[in-house]
Design an enzyme around this catalytic site. Structure first.
Site, PDB file in Angstrom:
ATOM      1  N   ASP A   1      43.197  38.520  31.212  1.00 55.60           N
ATOM      2  CA  ASP A   1      42.122  38.244  30.439  1.00 55.60           C
ATOM      3  C   ASP A   1      41.142  37.626  31.335  1.00 55.60           C
ATOM      4  O   ASP A   1      41.381  36.844  32.093  1.00 55.60           O
ATOM      5  CB  ASP A   1      42.728  37.244  29.540  1.00 55.60           C
ATOM      6  CG  ASP A   1      41.745  36.893  28.415  1.00 55.60           C
ATOM      7  OD1 ASP A   1      41.201  37.911  27.714  1.00 55.60           O
ATOM      8  OD2 ASP A   1      41.407  35.693  28.218  1.00 55.60           O
TER       9      ASP A   1
ATOM     10  N   GLU B   1      39.997  42.313  32.447  1.00 56.29           N
ATOM     11  CA  GLU B   1      38.674  42.422  32.093  1.00 56.29           C
ATOM     12  C   GLU B   1      37.773  42.048  33.255  1.00 56.29           C
ATOM     13  O   GLU B   1      37.900  40.661  33.684  1.00 56.29           O
ATOM     14  CB  GLU B   1      38.206  41.414  30.861  1.00 56.29           C
ATOM     15  CG  GLU B   1      39.091  41.846  29.689  1.00 56.29           C
ATOM     16  CD  GLU B   1      38.823  40.701  28.312  1.00 56.29           C
ATOM     17  OE1 GLU B   1      38.373  41.174  27.421  1.00 56.29           O
ATOM     18  OE2 GLU B   1      39.122  39.616  28.598  1.00 56.29           O
TER      19      GLU B   1
END
Ligand code: CA
Length: 660
Positions: free
Chosen positions: A344, A373
């Site tokens: 994340d 990400e």
């Protein structure tokens, strides 16, 4: 709780003094015994807390409530050593906490940062025998075969979304064990659960955060609670609310392993979503309560930096934090046999840490997949060129990033609900699609100046990019199509979805889909459904019957990709050699050929063409006889219809795939 002041043991052999807040002066500890080890006749506690003036360890019989049955001061030889306490017995079945005396006060009790088992809500660490947490046959559990990362097809899911609705017919709704139950059916008799995953054909399940997070009260399992779980508390402990008994520390461990084992037995690998970029709370986190300040980045005024927009920013670049992240990932891969990790807000983590993660996983199994990400919610306080941002993916071999370029190029802007993309008739998106088709590598026919976001290729190879059009974040594809194409009937919306996903699943790279898209699930228009109730997030599996044709299209699309290595080339050199765009196509059309048995494909040549316009388009194709594999929103893997000539027509808002 008044406890008499410090018994700090000082020695004269110190070299560098430890200065509170000067994190570079903190002595790293390289031992592998943090924070508790247990053997047949001893339990040893070791806490890394260089700036504590005193440390207590408390032993409890219960994971919550009740008084400590023993409280003991921990000791250290000097301020460069960790704090230690030993008990001459195996304290299996007991719980413990630490508390430190720092800056003149006792901080709250903490299970520590390293604990691998806890009681309910992760308040106290638990001492369990991990050998007893293995489901039957665990020693024979192996990762399903995987040749290369571009063979992966990722299915992103939340436990509750997937199995909590009554139509899932699951005995363990919303739990780890839901994925162990075979033979479940919807009321209409369609396969659900693990059978559904096999029928669809995906290779990897990506489960949303399943380590212990803080936003769901585990002590109230029967109350309606929902959260995605991006609020980490105990990084190395499974989340209790997904277990059938959050009070018993071993149950969640055993059940998570059983889930992974069941998926492995069915040929599916498992990826864990990991959130090392921030913690649920700041001063009260397990990091802060053991070594105040050290684990976080700060602004110049001393306040918490906040590139996560969740209140803080973990300082991955500090030695003990980097070790922590690397060892945590390694632990999940080894103890739980996990096959991949999705980071994340990976752009907040420094490149060196991601490279260290990759290197450590390579030692265990180089087919373990790592992606994330490649961005942050705000600018991190460390320099951009040191961060694991998308643009820096080429500096992190073996680590992949999500392509928001393809995502928004195909469906429209992620947060502007009405914004359209290539698949919904927007003009000027061709180059973003082409950038995705080649897997974000450098390709002589892609002009990056015209790509929506990235103005340069960022991957070394297509194995480093995740192609997708939606995920748990923002509107799901169905909602996005409804919002951006008002007035279109469901059949037309599904046509757009098919075009969008055909782009994803035929592009070079790693395709990724959001759970339920294959049956056209929605989230009732809610963008950020992180704490929305089941009524928004749960998948109604009766949709599988009403949208059966949509499901069949997805299944065929996945089968097409799996049967044809031309869509799964692993290196940039192969892609540049075998993939050629057809020039002079009409506006809103992207077309290319895959040539000379690309990737070792049985097909000598393939034409792939996408028409984003709402009227038919004609393109030139190499002369000859072609099997029609996909046309006008349907797929025929056998290619039973043939066409001849030098021109082909692409139906409105559809893909055309030809092969010979
Ligand atoms: Ca929890």
């Amino acid at each position: 709780m008044p406890v008499a002041a410090a018994i700090t043991v000082m020695t004269s052999c110190q070299t560098t003094p430890v200065i509170d807040g000067d994190y570079d002066s903190y002595p790293a500890y390289k031992g592998d015994d943090l924070e508790m080890t247990v053997s047949e006749n001893a339990t040893n506690f070791t806490l890394w807390s260089p700036t504590a003036d005193s440390v207590l360890v408390r032993i409890y019989n219960e994971g919550i409530g009740g008084d400590a049955v023993e409280t003991r001061y921990m000791e250290r030889r000097n301020e460069r050593e960790p704090w230690r306490a030993s008990f001459e017995e195996a304290l299996y079945g007991k719980f413990y906490t630490f508390s430190i005396f720092h800056n003149g006060q006792w901080l709250a009790e903490t299970p520590g940062a390293y604990t691998r088992a806890t009681g309910v809500n992760g308040r106290r660490a638990a001492i369990i025998d991990f050998a007893t947490t293995n489901p039957e046959g665990w020693e024979n559990d192996v990762r399903p075969a995987l040749d290369k990362f571009t063979d992966i097809i990722i299915y992103e899911m939340h436990h509750r979304d997937f199995s909590v609705h009554a139509s899932a017919g699951n005995q363990y709704p919303g739990k780890f064990l839901a994925l162990t139950q075979e033979g479940t059916r919807s009321p209409q008799g369609e396969m659900t659960g693990i059978d559904h995953l096999k029928e669809l054909g995906i290779t990897h399940v990506h489960i949303l955060p399943s380590y212990d997070y803080g936003s769901v009260d585990e002590s109230r399992p029967d109350s309606a609670q929902y959260n995605w779980g991006y609020d980490p508390v105990n990084y190395n402990v499974p989340e209790g609310s997904y277990s059938t008994n959050a009070f018993d520390p071993a149950t969640r461990v055993r059940e998570m392993k059983a889930m992974i084992q069941a998926l492995h037995n069915n040929g599916i690998r498992v990826i864990l979503d990991v959130v090392y970029n921030h913690t649920y709370i700041n001063d009260g986190s397990n990091f802060s309560l053991t070594t105040p300040g050290y684990y976080y980045r700060h602004k110049e005024d001393g306040s918490y930096a906040d590139a996560s927009a969740c209140g803080n920013e973990v300082a991955s670049e500090r030695e003990m934090v980097r070790d922590y992240i690397v060892n945590s990932v390694k632990y999940w891969a080894e103890e739980y046999h996990l096959d991949g990790f999705r980071f994340d807000l990976m752009g907040m983590i420094d490149i060196e840490t991601m490279k260290a993660v990759r290197a450590e996983l390579d030692k265990i199994d180089p087919t373990i997949f790592v992606y994330g990400e490649g961005w942050a919610a705000a600018a991190p306080v460390i320099p951009n060129e040191e961060c694991a941002m998308k643009a820096n993916a080429h500096m992190m071999p073996g680590v992949a990033v999500f392509s928001d370029d393809l995502r928004d190029g195909v469906k429209g802007h992620f947060s502007q609900a009405t914004g359209r993309g290539f698949a919904t008739g927007a003009e000027g998106c061709e180059e973003s699609v082409k950038f995705g088709v080649v897997g974000a590598i450098e390709h002589p026919q892609v002009n990056c100046e015209l790509v929506n976001y990235s103005k340069a290729p960022y991957t070394n190879h297509p194995t480093q990019v995740i192609n997708y059009v939606s995920c748990h974040d923002d509107m799901c594809l169905t909602d996005k199509l409804r919002a951006s194409m008002p007035g279109a009937d469901e059949k037309t919306l599904q046509r757009y979805a098919r075009l969008a996903q055909t782009i994803v699943f035929t592009s070079q790279g790693v395709p990724f889909m959001f759970t339920g898209e294959e049956i056209f699930r929605d989230k009732k228009g809610v963008h950020n459904s992180f704490c929305s109730p089941d009524e928004i997030n749960a998948i109604d599996w009766s949709l599988k019957s009403s949208n059966r044709e949509q499901f069949d299209y997805y299944r065929n699309l996945i089968q097409l990709r799996k049967s044809h290595p031309a869509f799964r080339m692993a290196t940039a050199e192969e892609v540049r050699e075998h993939l050629q765009f057809i020039e002079n196509t009409p506006e809103q059309v992207v077309a290319y050929t895959l040539n000379d048995n690309a990737g070792g494909d049985e097909w000598n040549q393939i034409v792939v063409a996408f028409n984003g316009a709402n009227e038919a388009a004609e393109i030139e194709i190499p002369e000859g006889t072609w099997m029609v594999i996909a046309n006008d929103g349907s797929i025929d893997l056998a290619g039973s219809v043939q066409i001849e000539g030098t021109k082909a027509t692409i139906a409105p808002s559809a893909a055309l795939i030809l092969a010979r």
